[in-house]
Design a protein around this motif. Structure first.
Motif, PDB file in Angstrom:
ATOM      1  N   ASP A  16       0.838  -1.205   0.000  1.00 52.68           N
ATOM      2  CA  ASP A  16       0.000   0.000   0.000  1.00 52.68           C
ATOM      3  C   ASP A  16       0.873   1.256   0.000  1.00 52.68           C
ATOM      4  O   ASP A  16       0.887   2.029   0.964  1.00 52.68           O
ATOM      5  CB  ASP A  16      -0.911  -0.026   1.233  1.00 52.68           C
ATOM      6  N   TYR A  19      -0.057   6.073  -2.162  1.00 53.71           N
ATOM      7  CA  TYR A  19      -0.347   7.367  -1.553  1.00 53.71           C
ATOM      8  C   TYR A  19       0.878   7.909  -0.814  1.00 53.71           C
ATOM      9  O   TYR A  19       1.056   9.123  -0.730  1.00 53.71           O
ATOM     10  CB  TYR A  19      -1.570   7.263  -0.643  1.00 53.71           C
ATOM     11  N   VAL A  20       1.712   7.013  -0.307  1.00 50.46           N
ATOM     12  CA  VAL A  20       2.965   7.439   0.329  1.00 50.46           C
ATOM     13  C   VAL A  20       3.899   8.029  -0.732  1.00 50.46           C
ATOM     14  O   VAL A  20       4.502   9.083  -0.521  1.00 50.46           O
ATOM     15  CB  VAL A  20       3.630   6.255   1.063  1.00 50.46           C
ATOM     16  N   GLU A  23       2.819  11.619  -1.608  1.00 49.92           N
ATOM     17  CA  GLU A  23       3.239  12.643  -0.643  1.00 49.92           C
ATOM     18  C   GLU A  23       4.753  12.889  -0.715  1.00 49.92           C
ATOM     19  O   GLU A  23       5.200  14.027  -0.554  1.00 49.92           O
ATOM     20  CB  GLU A  23       2.831  12.243   0.777  1.00 49.92           C
ATOM     21  N   CYS A  24       5.525  11.827  -0.953  1.00 50.78           N
ATOM     22  CA  CYS A  24       6.988  11.992  -1.009  1.00 50.78           C
ATOM     23  C   CYS A  24       7.412  12.768  -2.262  1.00 50.78           C
ATOM     24  O   CYS A  24       8.297  13.624  -2.196  1.00 50.78           O
ATOM     25  CB  CYS A  24       7.678  10.632  -0.957  1.00 50.78           C
ATOM     26  N   TRP A  26       5.467  14.899  -3.807  1.00 49.80           N
ATOM     27  CA  TRP A  26       4.962  16.253  -3.575  1.00 49.80           C
ATOM     28  C   TRP A  26       5.966  17.053  -2.731  1.00 49.80           C
ATOM     29  O   TRP A  26       6.319  18.186  -3.068  1.00 49.80           O
ATOM     30  CB  TRP A  26       3.589  16.202  -2.882  1.00 49.80           C
ATOM     31  N   ALA A  27       6.442  16.427  -1.649  1.00 45.36           N
ATOM     32  CA  ALA A  27       7.387  17.107  -0.757  1.00 45.36           C
ATOM     33  C   ALA A  27       8.706  17.405  -1.469  1.00 45.36           C
ATOM     34  O   ALA A  27       9.327  18.447  -1.234  1.00 45.36           O
ATOM     35  CB  ALA A  27       7.630  16.255   0.488  1.00 45.36           C
ATOM     36  N   VAL A  90       8.166   3.163   7.388  1.00 43.96           N
ATOM     37  CA  VAL A  90       7.333   2.667   8.499  1.00 43.96           C
ATOM     38  C   VAL A  90       5.849   2.787   8.205  1.00 43.96           C
ATOM     39  O   VAL A  90       5.025   2.193   8.894  1.00 43.96           O
ATOM     40  CB  VAL A  90       7.640   3.420   9.811  1.00 43.96           C
ATOM     41  N   ARG A  91       5.500   3.579   7.192  1.00 42.57           N
ATOM     42  CA  ARG A  91       4.086   3.786   6.869  1.00 42.57           C
ATOM     43  C   ARG A  91       3.567   2.771   5.839  1.00 42.57           C
ATOM     44  O   ARG A  91       2.438   2.882   5.384  1.00 42.57           O
ATOM     45  CB  ARG A  91       3.872   5.213   6.337  1.00 42.57           C
ATOM     46  N   LEU A  92       4.381   1.825   5.469  1.00 42.46           N
ATOM     47  CA  LEU A  92       3.980   0.866   4.427  1.00 42.46           C
ATOM     48  C   LEU A  92       3.439  -0.421   5.041  1.00 42.46           C
ATOM     49  O   LEU A  92       3.936  -0.887   6.060  1.00 42.46           O
ATOM     50  CB  LEU A  92       5.173   0.555   3.532  1.00 42.46           C
ATOM     51  N   ARG A  93       2.422  -0.969   4.414  1.00 38.20           N
ATOM     52  CA  ARG A  93       1.837  -2.238   4.827  1.00 38.20           C
ATOM     53  C   ARG A  93       1.561  -3.069   3.578  1.00 38.20           C
ATOM     54  O   ARG A  93       1.278  -2.500   2.506  1.00 38.20           O
ATOM     55  CB  ARG A  93       0.507  -2.016   5.563  1.00 38.20           C
ATOM     56  N   LEU A  95      -0.821  -5.033   1.141  1.00 45.16           N
ATOM     57  CA  LEU A  95      -2.261  -4.929   0.909  1.00 45.16           C
ATOM     58  C   LEU A  95      -2.930  -6.248   1.294  1.00 45.16           C
ATOM     59  O   LEU A  95      -2.302  -7.315   1.236  1.00 45.16           O
ATOM     60  CB  LEU A  95      -2.526  -4.563  -0.553  1.00 45.16           C
ATOM     61  N   PRO A  96      -4.203  -6.195   1.698  1.00 44.12           N
ATOM     62  CA  PRO A  96      -4.878  -7.426   2.134  1.00 44.12           C
ATOM     63  C   PRO A  96      -4.813  -8.497   1.047  1.00 44.12           C
ATOM     64  O   PRO A  96      -5.133  -8.238  -0.113  1.00 44.12           O
ATOM     65  CB  PRO A  96      -6.324  -6.973   2.376  1.00 44.12           C
ATOM     66  N   THR A 194      -6.458  -1.054  -5.982  1.00 46.73           N
ATOM     67  CA  THR A 194      -5.860  -0.548  -4.752  1.00 46.73           C
ATOM     68  C   THR A 194      -4.906   0.633  -4.938  1.00 46.73           C
ATOM     69  O   THR A 194      -4.515   1.271  -3.961  1.00 46.73           O
ATOM     70  CB  THR A 194      -5.126  -1.690  -4.019  1.00 46.73           C
ATOM     71  N   GLY A 195      -4.537   0.936  -6.174  1.00 47.14           N
ATOM     72  CA  GLY A 195      -3.716   2.119  -6.412  1.00 47.14           C
ATOM     73  C   GLY A 195      -4.544   3.387  -6.545  1.00 47.14           C
ATOM     74  O   GLY A 195      -3.994   4.478  -6.673  1.00 47.14           O
TER      75      GLY A 195
END
Lengths: 229, 229
Positions: A16, A19-20, A23-24, A26-27, A90-93, A95-96, A194-195
């Motif tokens: 997942d 979305y991370v 943001e990266c 974008w920053a 650390v924000r990554l998981r 996907l189900p 999921t994307g």
């Protein structure tokens, strides 16, 4: 069954991370004084990173870009993205259903390939998040190819490493770029949602099937007979 | 012209906040031990926050939710989201053309209303980012209504505050919920794509027109004659 292969995109398909990444990137652009609407980044996630930067700089770079400085600025933005993304690992998981699908695919006799063109550093992060090395027969990363999706190089290479004919492989991805690359390589493709890319856009890119996520994919593949087990 | 009104959703329509909201909701759920695929959050951005939490808890809450604890957990997640979003306010920017459209609308004689149901705290953040108070005739926030979109209360109230008939207003939003709420209120609606929702989904929700963003909206409204100036 004959030797058949499942080629997986990783970002947004198994992990997942879409979305991370948004943001990266974008920053990274902001750090260089350039505000890019996030939706414009989102639509380009999964395409070649250098191409993503080039397209966004051309549209939103304004006075920050002149012919001489563009290449240096692009390199700077890519480096910043890499740094921010590592910090956000650390924000990554997963996907189900991602781990379960890789395992089910291998157990059913498919050659399982992770067909990404992300950098080796980013791929290592995703690999740690997934924790499924024992299910995977081969991988590709950005170091293996000169051009990432939508160029077909990644898919061509994944098919070769799987040792199958293109028509005996299936590409599973979440971005329009996966289907475009697979189409050029003669590989059928299935989309997961999921994307965060809309169904019409996915269909327009050439996906033959669209499902919500990898948690329903195995059932769908078998049910559809797209690849017979 | 007769008294006519433009009703604006704020998040994802005028301010580039959708993806920031996704990450803040995601972090709030994770803090409570619940991993939610980000796309599932994304699709619900712009709907009533309490409803968003309830739906996601029902699907992904698993063992974390029992009948007695669900309300407390939902409140905790909402509070965490609010805290993270305030901390991330520095990551917000107006979308291209947002300020110009508000000004153009006011100068052309439209009553300009910001029709959001976000909390007053979140609305204040968006208002600071926009810096367009002088163009705006009226606002709504979550404190004004019991239920946010897709309930029609926000749009009903915005129409009343604008002092126009529903058919003399137009709702401009980026989420499916804006069109659904507007439809119930008898208000025509135009979608912008800046919230990252696919065209087919937007059209299915009832939008009559879809444009890329507010930077092209003014031209489109005038050209279409959807509202005559």
């Amino acid at each position: 069954m004959a030797n058949k292969a499942l080629l997986f995109d990783v970002d947004g398909t198994l992990v997942d991370s879409t979305y991370v990444h948004v943001e990266c990137w974008w920053a990274a652009f902001i750090e260089c004084g350039i505000a890019v609407p996030r939706v414009e980044i989102h639509r380009r996630i999964g395409m070649d990173g250098a191409l993503l930067v080039r397209e966004l700089l051309a549209t939103f770079g304004g006075d920050h870009v002149d012919a001489a400085g563009a290449a240096g600025l692009a390199n700077q933005i890519s480096a910043l993205h890499g740094r921010y993304y590592s910090a956000d690992a650390v924000r990554l998981r997963p996907l189900p259903g991602a781990r379960e699908l890789l395992r089910a695919g291998r157990e059913a006799g498919y050659t399982v390939v992770l067909a990404t063109a992300s950098s080796p550093e980013e791929f290592d992060i995703a690999r740690d998040v997934l924790g499924c090395d024992e299910e995977v027969s081969a991988v590709t990363t950005g170091d293996d190819v000169h051009r990432a999706k939508p160029d077909s190089s990644v898919v061509d290479l994944a098919v070769r490493r799987a040792g199958v004919a293109p028509s005996d492989a299936i590409m599973i991805g979440d971005a329009t770029w996966d289907a475009i690359a697979a189409g050029k390589a003669g590989v059928p493709s299935i989309a997961v949602r999921t994307g965060g890319i809309g169904e019409a856009e996915l269909r327009g890119a050439g996906y033959t099937r669209i499902v919500e996520g990898v948690d329903v994919l195995w059932r769908e593949i078998v049910a559809s007979g797209a690849i017979s087990t």
